[in-house]
Design a protein around this motif. Structure first.
Motif: not given
Length: 123
Positions: A37, A100, A108, A110
């Protein structure tokens, strides 16, 4: 163990395209079921999710940025990239790449982050 590092120009002129690359080590960007991401943080503001590319190459973008954003990957280099077109000074921010780990209830998780790279849009 996975490490991410952003790279690209720190200064972009208005109307041009911002292009950044995230180099991943310690893990493959094609490994199921992770995703990769881009997130940014304008000065004095919070984090803004921009988009993601999944392990299978599928891409998803923030609705507010979708028209200007493209995320791609080079699996041979274990890299993924961000292109943001038609930039303005409001696109000035620290840009981060991150992995992710999972998506739970639409949120999400992270995991590893790059250190971030400052991009300034100015003429």
């Amino acid at each position: 163990q996975v490490q991410l590092q952003e790279s690209g120009p720190g200064l972009v002129k208005p109307s041009q395209t911002l292009s950044l690359t995230c180099t991943v080590s310690g893990g493959s960007i094609t490994t199921s079921y992770y995703a990769w991401s881009w997130i940014r943080q304008p000065p004095g503001k919070g984090l803004e999710w921009m988009g993601v590319i999944a392990y299978d190459g599928s891409t998803y973008y923030s609705p507010s940025l979708k028209s200007r954003t493209s995320i791609s990957r080079d699996t041979s280099k274990n890299q993924f990239s961000l292109q943001l077109s038609s930039v303005t000074p409001e696109d000035t921010a620290v840009y981060y790449c991150a992995r992710v780990e999972a998506v739970v209830a639409g949120e999400s998780d992270f995991g590893s982050w790059g250190q971030g790279t400052q991009v300034t849009v100015s003429s």
